[in-house]
Scaffold this active site. Structure first.
Site, PDB file in Angstrom:
ATOM      1  N   ASP A 152      -8.255 -38.180  27.869  1.00  0.00           N
ATOM      2  CA  ASP A 152      -7.601 -39.463  27.579  1.00  0.00           C
ATOM      3  C   ASP A 152      -7.089 -40.085  28.880  1.00  0.00           C
ATOM      4  O   ASP A 152      -7.069 -39.445  29.931  1.00  0.00           O
ATOM      5  CB  ASP A 152      -6.468 -39.277  26.541  1.00  0.00           C
ATOM      6  N   HIS A 192     -11.661 -32.446  33.399  1.00  0.00           N
ATOM      7  CA  HIS A 192     -12.655 -32.375  32.313  1.00  0.00           C
ATOM      8  C   HIS A 192     -13.243 -33.746  31.998  1.00  0.00           C
ATOM      9  O   HIS A 192     -13.823 -33.931  30.925  1.00  0.00           O
ATOM     10  CB  HIS A 192     -12.049 -31.735  31.056  1.00  0.00           C
ATOM     11  N   CYS A 236     -24.946 -41.817  33.074  1.00  0.00           N
ATOM     12  CA  CYS A 236     -26.362 -41.714  32.746  1.00  0.00           C
ATOM     13  C   CYS A 236     -26.844 -40.313  33.134  1.00  0.00           C
ATOM     14  O   CYS A 236     -26.721 -39.916  34.295  1.00  0.00           O
ATOM     15  CB  CYS A 236     -27.167 -42.784  33.492  1.00  0.00           C
ATOM     16  N   CYS A 261     -29.584 -47.542  30.198  1.00  0.00           N
ATOM     17  CA  CYS A 261     -28.788 -47.487  31.435  1.00  0.00           C
ATOM     18  C   CYS A 261     -29.072 -48.748  32.246  1.00  0.00           C
ATOM     19  O   CYS A 261     -30.225 -49.041  32.563  1.00  0.00           O
ATOM     20  CB  CYS A 261     -29.142 -46.236  32.230  1.00  0.00           C
ATOM     21  N   GLY A 288       1.635 -28.081  27.962  1.00  0.00           N
ATOM     22  CA  GLY A 288       0.848 -28.384  26.763  1.00  0.00           C
ATOM     23  C   GLY A 288      -0.579 -27.881  26.806  1.00  0.00           C
ATOM     24  O   GLY A 288      -1.479 -28.566  26.336  1.00  0.00           O
ATOM     25  N   THR A 289      -0.759 -26.698  27.366  1.00  0.00           N
ATOM     26  CA  THR A 289      -2.104 -26.112  27.375  1.00  0.00           C
ATOM     27  C   THR A 289      -2.027 -24.660  26.915  1.00  0.00           C
ATOM     28  O   THR A 289      -1.083 -23.946  27.253  1.00  0.00           O
ATOM     29  CB  THR A 289      -2.765 -26.222  28.770  1.00  0.00           C
TER      30      THR A 289
HETATM   31  C1  BJW Z   1       2.373 -28.837  22.573  1.00  0.00           C
HETATM   32  C2  BJW Z   1       2.651 -29.810  21.650  1.00  0.00           C
HETATM   33  C3  BJW Z   1       3.693 -30.664  21.967  1.00  0.00           C
HETATM   34  C4  BJW Z   1       1.043 -28.708  20.853  1.00  0.00           C
HETATM   35  N1  BJW Z   1       4.361 -30.492  23.113  1.00  0.00           N
HETATM   36  N2  BJW Z   1       3.056 -28.684  23.705  1.00  0.00           N
HETATM   37  C5  BJW Z   1     -14.156 -16.719  32.391  1.00  0.00           C
HETATM   38  C6  BJW Z   1     -13.979 -15.928  31.301  1.00  0.00           C
HETATM   39  C7  BJW Z   1     -14.445 -16.307  30.065  1.00  0.00           C
HETATM   40  C8  BJW Z   1     -15.127 -17.530  29.901  1.00  0.00           C
HETATM   41  C9  BJW Z   1     -15.300 -18.322  30.990  1.00  0.00           C
HETATM   42  C10 BJW Z   1     -14.827 -17.916  32.201  1.00  0.00           C
HETATM   43  N3  BJW Z   1     -15.142 -18.914  33.100  1.00  0.00           N
HETATM   44  C11 BJW Z   1     -15.768 -19.896  32.462  1.00  0.00           C
HETATM   45  C12 BJW Z   1     -15.910 -19.561  31.173  1.00  0.00           C
HETATM   46  C13 BJW Z   1     -16.580 -20.404  30.162  1.00  0.00           C
HETATM   47  C14 BJW Z   1     -15.742 -21.559  29.636  1.00  0.00           C
HETATM   48  C15 BJW Z   1     -14.470 -20.997  29.010  1.00  0.00           C
HETATM   49  O1  BJW Z   1     -13.387 -21.055  29.563  1.00  0.00           O
HETATM   50  N4  BJW Z   1     -14.563 -20.501  27.795  1.00  0.00           N
HETATM   51  C16 BJW Z   1     -13.393 -19.977  27.095  1.00  0.00           C
HETATM   52  C17 BJW Z   1     -13.259 -20.679  25.747  1.00  0.00           C
HETATM   53  C18 BJW Z   1     -13.460 -18.497  27.042  1.00  0.00           C
HETATM   54  N5  BJW Z   1     -15.428 -22.547  30.645  1.00  0.00           N
HETATM   55  C19 BJW Z   1     -16.309 -23.485  30.997  1.00  0.00           C
HETATM   56  O2  BJW Z   1     -17.433 -23.509  30.531  1.00  0.00           O
HETATM   57  C20 BJW Z   1     -15.866 -24.521  32.015  1.00  0.00           C
HETATM   58  N6  BJW Z   1     -16.789 -24.573  33.095  1.00  0.00           N
HETATM   59  C21 BJW Z   1     -16.876 -23.575  33.985  1.00  0.00           C
HETATM   60  O3  BJW Z   1     -16.166 -22.596  33.924  1.00  0.00           O
HETATM   61  O4  BJW Z   1     -17.805 -23.794  34.984  1.00  0.00           O
HETATM   62  C22 BJW Z   1     -18.087 -22.729  35.917  1.00  0.00           C
HETATM   63  C23 BJW Z   1     -17.057 -22.545  36.998  1.00  0.00           C
HETATM   64  C24 BJW Z   1     -17.004 -21.341  37.658  1.00  0.00           C
HETATM   65  C25 BJW Z   1     -16.082 -21.133  38.676  1.00  0.00           C
HETATM   66  C26 BJW Z   1     -15.229 -22.140  39.080  1.00  0.00           C
HETATM   67  C27 BJW Z   1     -15.293 -23.339  38.452  1.00  0.00           C
HETATM   68  C28 BJW Z   1     -16.198 -23.522  37.410  1.00  0.00           C
HETATM   69  C29 BJW Z   1     -15.850 -25.921  31.387  1.00  0.00           C
HETATM   70  C30 BJW Z   1     -14.795 -26.072  30.348  1.00  0.00           C
HETATM   71  C31 BJW Z   1     -14.934 -27.430  29.634  1.00  0.00           C
HETATM   72  C32 BJW Z   1     -13.887 -27.598  28.543  1.00  0.00           C
HETATM   73  N7  BJW Z   1     -14.226 -28.727  27.737  1.00  0.00           N
HETATM   74  C33 BJW Z   1     -13.337 -29.102  26.645  1.00  0.00           C
HETATM   75  C34 BJW Z   1     -14.040 -30.161  25.747  1.00  0.00           C
HETATM   76  C35 BJW Z   1     -14.545 -31.362  26.534  1.00  0.00           C
HETATM   77  C36 BJW Z   1     -13.556 -32.468  26.595  1.00  0.00           C
HETATM   78  C37 BJW Z   1     -13.150 -32.985  25.213  1.00  0.00           C
HETATM   79  O5  BJW Z   1     -13.980 -33.089  24.296  1.00  0.00           O
HETATM   80  O6  BJW Z   1     -11.947 -33.331  25.046  1.00  0.00           O
HETATM   81  O7  BJW Z   1     -12.072 -29.554  27.166  1.00  0.00           O
HETATM   82  S1  BJW Z   1     -12.874 -27.731  25.567  1.00  0.00           S
HETATM   83  C38 BJW Z   1     -11.230 -28.277  25.280  1.00  0.00           C
HETATM   84  O8  BJW Z   1     -10.350 -27.222  25.762  1.00  0.00           O
HETATM   85  C39 BJW Z   1     -11.020 -29.511  26.171  1.00  0.00           C
HETATM   86  C40 BJW Z   1      -9.679 -29.186  26.793  1.00  0.00           C
HETATM   87  O9  BJW Z   1      -9.492 -29.891  28.000  1.00  0.00           O
HETATM   88  C41 BJW Z   1      -9.705 -27.694  26.950  1.00  0.00           C
HETATM   89  C42 BJW Z   1      -8.354 -27.041  27.105  1.00  0.00           C
HETATM   90  O10 BJW Z   1      -7.610 -27.156  25.912  1.00  0.00           O
HETATM   91  P1  BJW Z   1      -6.026 -27.332  25.982  1.00  0.00           P
HETATM   92  O11 BJW Z   1      -5.701 -28.614  26.618  1.00  0.00           O
HETATM   93  O12 BJW Z   1      -5.398 -26.124  26.540  1.00  0.00           O
HETATM   94  O13 BJW Z   1      -5.681 -27.519  24.417  1.00  0.00           O
HETATM   95  P2  BJW Z   1      -5.321 -26.387  23.321  1.00  0.00           P
HETATM   96  O14 BJW Z   1      -5.468 -27.020  21.983  1.00  0.00           O
HETATM   97  O15 BJW Z   1      -6.073 -25.141  23.554  1.00  0.00           O
HETATM   98  O16 BJW Z   1      -3.767 -26.079  23.590  1.00  0.00           O
HETATM   99  C43 BJW Z   1      -2.746 -27.035  23.305  1.00  0.00           C
HETATM  100  C44 BJW Z   1      -1.403 -26.448  23.643  1.00  0.00           C
HETATM  101  O17 BJW Z   1      -0.410 -27.466  23.495  1.00  0.00           O
HETATM  102  C45 BJW Z   1      -0.988 -25.278  22.729  1.00  0.00           C
HETATM  103  O18 BJW Z   1      -0.460 -24.245  23.546  1.00  0.00           O
HETATM  104  C46 BJW Z   1       0.124 -25.863  21.865  1.00  0.00           C
HETATM  105  O19 BJW Z   1       1.133 -24.915  21.541  1.00  0.00           O
HETATM  106  C47 BJW Z   1       0.676 -26.938  22.756  1.00  0.00           C
HETATM  107  N8  BJW Z   1       1.271 -28.058  22.042  1.00  0.00           N
HETATM  108  N9  BJW Z   1       1.745 -29.641  20.572  1.00  0.00           N
HETATM  109  C48 BJW Z   1       3.983 -29.462  23.944  1.00  0.00           C
HETATM  110  N10 BJW Z   1       4.059 -31.637  21.110  1.00  0.00           N
END
Ligand code: BJW
Length: 239
Positions: free
Chosen positions: A95, A110, A118, A137, A177-178
């Protein structure tokens, strides 16, 4: 030592603006399959479904407003920089609520929902309307290749060189918030701790990497973040 702050935000900071989180009980991934909607393979298999998913979220975003937590971080950035400190805000959120609140030193690791890319030529431009497979595109003329400028699973997050460079010398780090479930962002707190930073977690509950934080504040971001912003700046520049 000059105070240097890196803040990582996640979906929780935008929850009180009406945008969904991912892994909470009623979160986005409880209703939708990330393998089908947030992966390159999912897009290749069914681009119409992926466009529909992001088109609906884009419409929701355009109706949302920054909340008190986004505002407080923008105010903190201005004060921190005015005091001579280093500052970087890294958001996992696609966002634009930090941008609209006035944050400037900001990396969208992200990607950004209000931009389209494209897949053929890499052309990147602002996009507030729905995307579809019929679109062409305007840079290379290819039809059907436009996609949301977001980082899906298996893709490389953006700005990593600058982020790791900052993490190696930060004095203060906060995750707000993550859930700490997604890498590489999940490793930032440990990285900052290795550099000797004071580490804070602000969320509703401990995340998966909660053991990496020295200080924890649990509660809604609109309440905890403004309070924390006031204390962290006075403590960091007290000496
Ligand atoms: C509140 C609240 C309030 C509620 N006040 N708080 C190592 C080990 C295992 C796996 C991997 C690894 N390395 C890579 C991986 C694979 C993968 C991964 O991590 N998988 C896991 C699921 C295991 N990672 C990737 O593929 C990433 N790429 C990558 O690693 O490339 C290689 C690389 C290697 C070396 C260096 C660098 C790179 C890419 C990840 C892409 C994530 N994409 C998404 C979706 C796309 C965007 C979208 O559609 O919006 O991104 S997934 C989704 O999760 C989104 C978010 O940005 C992301 C994180 O989520 P977030 O923000 O933490 O949300 P929630 O819901 O999980 O948590 C919310 C929190 O807020 C909670 O704690 C609540 O309590 C709290 N909360 N209300 C305060 N009012």
């Amino acid at each position: 030592m000059t105070p240097s702050l890196l803040i990582l935000t996640g979906a929780g900071i935008s929850a009180e603006s009406g945008l969904g989180t991912f892994r909470d009980t009623d979160g986005i991934w409880s209703k939708f399959d990330w393998q089908k909607l947030a992966s390159p393979d999912g897009f290749a298999d069914d681009p119409v479904a992926v466009h529909a998913f992001y088109n609906a979220r884009r419409a929701g975003l355009l109706a949302a407003r920054p909340n008190a937590a986004h505002d407080a971080l923008a105010t903190l950035e201005a004060a921190w920089v005015r005091s001579g400190g280093g500052f970087l805000l890294v958001t996992q959120n696609i966002d634009d609520l930090h941008d609209r609140a006035g944050s400037e030193r900001l990396i969208h690791m992200h990607g950004e929902l209000l931009r389209a890319r494209c897949g053929a030529c890499g052309d990147l431009r602002d996009c507030r309307a729905d995307l579809s497979i019929a679109m062409v595109c305007s840079a290379c003329g290819r039809e059907g290749g436009l996609r949301p400028h977001v980082v899906w699973f298996g893709e490389m997050p953006l700005g990593m060189e600058e982020i790791y460079d900052r993490l190696s010398s930060v004095t203060h780090f906060a995750a707000i918030g993550t859930s700490g479930s997604v890498w590489p962002a999940a490793g930032f707190a440990e990285e900052a701790g290795r550099a000797g930073a004071v580490t804070y977690e602000l969320s509703m509950e401990a995340g998966e990497s909660g053991h990496n934080f020295q200080h924890v504040l649990y509660g809604p971001a609109t309440q905890s973040v403004p309070n924390w912003c006031e204390t962290v700046i006075s403590e960091a520049f007290a000496a």
